[in-house]
Design a protein around this motif. Structure first.
Motif, PDB file in Angstrom:
ATOM      1  N   MET A  11       0.821  -1.206   0.000  1.00  0.00           N
ATOM      2  CA  MET A  11       0.000   0.000   0.000  1.00  0.00           C
ATOM      3  C   MET A  11       0.859   1.262   0.000  1.00  0.00           C
ATOM      4  O   MET A  11       0.423   2.308  -0.484  1.00  0.00           O
ATOM      5  N   SER A  12       2.078   1.167   0.507  1.00  0.00           N
ATOM      6  CA  SER A  12       3.000   2.301   0.365  1.00  0.00           C
ATOM      7  C   SER A  12       3.358   2.505  -1.097  1.00  0.00           C
ATOM      8  O   SER A  12       3.352   3.632  -1.615  1.00  0.00           O
ATOM      9  N   ARG A  13       3.675   1.415  -1.790  1.00  0.00           N
ATOM     10  CA  ARG A  13       3.982   1.501  -3.219  1.00  0.00           C
ATOM     11  C   ARG A  13       2.768   2.018  -3.989  1.00  0.00           C
ATOM     12  O   ARG A  13       2.904   2.821  -4.912  1.00  0.00           O
ATOM     13  N   TRP A  14       1.592   1.550  -3.615  1.00  0.00           N
ATOM     14  CA  TRP A  14       0.363   2.002  -4.277  1.00  0.00           C
ATOM     15  C   TRP A  14       0.176   3.505  -4.116  1.00  0.00           C
ATOM     16  O   TRP A  14      -0.180   4.203  -5.065  1.00  0.00           O
ATOM     17  N   ALA A  15       0.405   4.011  -2.902  1.00  0.00           N
ATOM     18  CA  ALA A  15       0.217   5.440  -2.645  1.00  0.00           C
ATOM     19  C   ALA A  15       1.187   6.279  -3.472  1.00  0.00           C
ATOM     20  O   ALA A  15       0.816   7.327  -4.012  1.00  0.00           O
ATOM     21  N   VAL A  16       2.444   5.834  -3.578  1.00  0.00           N
ATOM     22  CA  VAL A  16       3.418   6.547  -4.401  1.00  0.00           C
ATOM     23  C   VAL A  16       2.947   6.608  -5.849  1.00  0.00           C
ATOM     24  O   VAL A  16       2.989   7.659  -6.505  1.00  0.00           O
ATOM     25  N   ALA A  17       2.482   5.477  -6.376  1.00  0.00           N
ATOM     26  CA  ALA A  17       2.010   5.429  -7.764  1.00  0.00           C
ATOM     27  C   ALA A  17       0.780   6.308  -7.962  1.00  0.00           C
ATOM     28  O   ALA A  17       0.654   7.007  -8.976  1.00  0.00           O
ATOM     29  N   ALA A  18      -0.147   6.281  -6.999  1.00  0.00           N
ATOM     30  CA  ALA A  18      -1.358   7.101  -7.119  1.00  0.00           C
ATOM     31  C   ALA A  18      -1.031   8.580  -7.100  1.00  0.00           C
ATOM     32  O   ALA A  18      -1.660   9.382  -7.791  1.00  0.00           O
ATOM     33  N   ALA A  19      -0.036   8.961  -6.304  1.00  0.00           N
ATOM     34  CA  ALA A  19       0.307  10.375  -6.167  1.00  0.00           C
ATOM     35  C   ALA A  19       1.150  10.894  -7.323  1.00  0.00           C
ATOM     36  O   ALA A  19       1.034  12.065  -7.698  1.00  0.00           O
ATOM     37  N   THR A  20       1.988  10.039  -7.885  1.00  0.00           N
ATOM     38  CA  THR A  20       2.931  10.494  -8.918  1.00  0.00           C
ATOM     39  C   THR A  20       2.522  10.087 -10.323  1.00  0.00           C
ATOM     40  O   THR A  20       3.085  10.592 -11.296  1.00  0.00           O
ATOM     41  N   GLY A  21       1.578   9.154 -10.427  1.00  0.00           N
ATOM     42  CA  GLY A  21       1.146   8.708 -11.749  1.00  0.00           C
ATOM     43  C   GLY A  21       1.943   7.558 -12.308  1.00  0.00           C
ATOM     44  O   GLY A  21       1.682   7.124 -13.432  1.00  0.00           O
ATOM     45  N   GLN A  22       2.898   7.038 -11.534  1.00  0.00           N
ATOM     46  CA  GLN A  22       3.656   5.895 -12.031  1.00  0.00           C
ATOM     47  C   GLN A  22       4.212   5.082 -10.864  1.00  0.00           C
ATOM     48  O   GLN A  22       4.541   5.613  -9.809  1.00  0.00           O
ATOM     49  N   ALA A  23       4.299   3.763 -11.095  1.00  0.00           N
ATOM     50  CA  ALA A  23       4.890   2.879 -10.092  1.00  0.00           C
ATOM     51  C   ALA A  23       6.383   3.126 -10.018  1.00  0.00           C
ATOM     52  O   ALA A  23       7.032   3.348 -11.047  1.00  0.00           O
ATOM     53  N   SER A  24       6.931   3.095  -8.827  1.00  0.00           N
ATOM     54  CA  SER A  24       8.356   3.358  -8.636  1.00  0.00           C
ATOM     55  C   SER A  24       8.938   2.390  -7.627  1.00  0.00           C
ATOM     56  O   SER A  24       8.278   2.031  -6.639  1.00  0.00           O
TER      57      SER A  24
END
Length: 338
Positions: A190-203
């Motif tokens: 869910m941390s990875r999900w939040a980063v992707a949701a906020a930035t527009g890409q998985a990182s």
């Protein structure tokens, strides 16, 4: 549209929640159950026989599960260490798979099975149900819209005191035990999900710091980690079987914050606080028990002829496995079958 028929392997505790959701979903039913102990499988099938739907069959082998009647997909809920064998067997049989998290205990096996699914063009998805919950759909919209400004920090906890012996799946290295794989995967995913949701890409994280406490069996009883993502975003989490915690997920931005209170992995409430404004409380209750959303997504994808879910892509499963491999390596946790 005809009913979607599910087979189930591993009729343990979490499988009851799956069966409850399937048997209450329209145009879906639990068709067959396979377990190590026939009596337990029979009891499970009897428990989930419901009016208006076919009675679940009890199978004594995978061929019996798949062969004696139509099965559209298989849900796997065995101990972690057995996931790989069952996923492989189903894929080789050409049957779509929804497998409980973690998909497998380590990245090498994950890469092998993802390659097999892609080669065979058979649907495969990790059943990380939290990513499909309505409250996270709402939070994803907030993050994408910049409701809290630029995301800066993610903090989460998932801890409970586990009164279990060394043979329990929680502490048994032969069953891929340990807090990280069993519960920390929610913090990490869910941390990875939040980063992707906020930035527009998985990182992937640029770096990470890890500490922890090992149980007497050698698996991780507690893990604390800090991950640094692109965009100056930090994620901090703790997971453990040796104590209690708030068990919430908090997202902090330049202009506000978002909180999913206790039991964030099955969250139904989100609190949005914008700078200088009163908190907004938003409730998104489950239609059934929460599992219905990942089940519906799997059925949608399979009926559409997809081989993976755009909401839970296989690349994300592999990336999470790679991160968990790194964390376990830093702690010195290695399973006997690796």
């Amino acid at each position: 549209m005809r009913d979607f028929a599910w087979g189930l392997i591993g009729p343990g505790g979490i499988a009851h929640r799956f069966a409850d959701a399937v048997q209450r979903l329209p145009q879906a039913h639990l068709a067959a159950v396979l377990g190590r102990q026939p009596a337990s499988a029979a009891a499970f099938a009897a428990r989930w026989q419901v009016s208006g739907k076919p009675a679940p069959r009890v199978a004594d082998s995978l061929s019996a599960l798949l062969g004696a009647g139509r099965i559209d997909a298989v849900y796997i809920a065995t101990p972690h260490s057995a996931h790989g064998d069952w996923v492989r067997a189903c894929l080789l049989a050409g049957v779509p798979v929804l497998c409980e998290k973690p998909l497998v205990p380590h990245g090498a096996l994950g890469r092998e099975l993802v390659a097999l699914a892609q080669q065979r063009q058979v649907f495969l998805m990790e059943a990380l149900w939290t990513r499909f919950l309505p409250v996270y759909e709402l939070i994803g919209q907030w993050l994408a819209e910049g409701a809290i400004g630029r995301l800066q920090t993610i903090q989460s906890s998932f801890c409970f005191p586990a009164d279990a012996g060394p043979e329990s799946r929680l502490f048994n290295p032969a069953l891929a035990g340990g807090a990280l794989l069993d519960i920390g995967i929610y913090n990490l995913s869910m941390s990875r999900w939040a980063v992707a949701a906020a930035t527009g890409q998985a990182s992937d994280p640029l770096d990470l710091a890890v500490d922890g406490v090992l149980a007497a069996t050698g698996v991780d009883a507690r893990v604390t980690a800090t991950l640094r993502f692109p965009g100056a975003i930090q994620a901090q989490f703790v997971c453990g079987f040796d104590g209690a915690a708030e068990n919430s997920l908090a997202l902090f931005g330049t202009q506000g914050s978002i909180l999913v209170p206790q039991h964030f992995w099955e969250g139904t409430r989100a609190v949005l606080t914008r700078a200088g404004q009163a908190p907004e409380v938003h409730d998104r209750p489950f239609a059934i028990n929460g599992f219905e959303y990942e089940i519906a997504e799997a059925m949608r994808c399979i009926r559409a002829g997809l081989t993976e879910s755009p909401q839970m892509p296989l690349a994300e499963t592999l990336a999470t496995l790679a991160c968990m491999d790194e964390i376990r390596g830093r702690l010195g946790v290695r399973y006997p079958f690796e």
